[in-house]
Design a protein around this motif. Sequence first.
Motif: not given
Length: 397
Positions: A286-303
């Motif tokens: 999320d520090a680079a390309c995040g959204a608070t809710i609804g942006g698939m942030g957790t899955g994107t972070a792991v990838v």
Amino acid sequence: MNRNVLISGASIAGPALAYWLGRHGFRPTVVELAPALRQGGQAVDFRGDAHLTVLERMGLLPELRRIQTGGSPMRFVDERGRTLLDLPAEFAGGEMEVLRGDLARVLHEHSAPSTEYVFGDSIAALTETACGVRADFRSGISREFDLVIGADGLHSQVRRLAFGPEKDYVSHLGYYAATWQLPNELGVGKGSVGYNVPGRLASVGADHRDPARAGAFFVFASTELSYDRHDPEQQKRLIADAFSGLGWEVPRLLDSLHQAPELYFDSISRADVNTWFRGRVCLVGDAACGATIGGMGTGTAVVAAYVLAGELARAQGDHRTAFARYERRLRTYAEGCQAGGDRTGKFLAPATTTGIRLRNTLLSRRLLLNGMLKLGEKVSSTVTLPDYPTDPSHVSR
């Protein structure tokens, strides 16, 4: 080359990155402001082949499947409690949903054997030197590292120190969200039940572990507010003012808010950074390309953690090459996932009565709902994951 890596943030992206760096023979250190791993929190989800493939390569998939919540169905009601819209568990829960605290614990356990964790401290200043980065910590100590990674979320301290003030990168999307715990005196069951008026949502759902407990989730539309992020009493007043005078169970939920020992309150926002790295400092999650809710942030972070560590290993620690490859490989993918967060506030709390009615009518049609679910899976899988060989002598457990 560049084996000593400092990571800021011990939520999801930080421990996931530390895990992979350890597997590739690096020496990660994770610093976290909180005194310990944060427990509880909202459920987070994984959906699509890319998310699940990375978890499988980490060896975490069987363990996470054992502790998954089973999903969180959503029900919207009118002021008298009559159902207006029912959404299935997979709408919010994807293919696998786990509690954020459980995911953080699992990632910590698997990364700890090859990672130094420092809790109760944070980075106060960063100074790039000829061959590394000096990090000055709030505790007063200073240490030298080869590289520094900001995995500290939408309000990243590393991004502020190395890239510039938050206002240059974080955009308010017109809504605020709040969550807190309370006794389940309403007797709500699995999932959540929510009540809308234009621009506002009040919802509550049973705790996934303890049915005697529940969690409230409120969303409201607002221009950007000025408040102290470290003053929960001020934040409670803002929430109470926004929902004053509403019916359904809102008064009882607001009563519980005043007694809540912990509160999450934040704007629904997005982070857009034109370049994810500067010198020896790089951003992930999320520090680079995040959204608070609804942006698939957790899955994107792991990838993203998997790719960043893999590119550093492939480049034998050459950060210039690795950081550039990491961003080229992931930027389009991350931005595509992030775009979903732009619609979250409008979906949860439509601005007009007509908007609420239209949402309920359209999503009651199973064909349209299935199409939205398939689109989410497709967006979350639009990335090619390289196979980065790891050193078999470096294992997590």
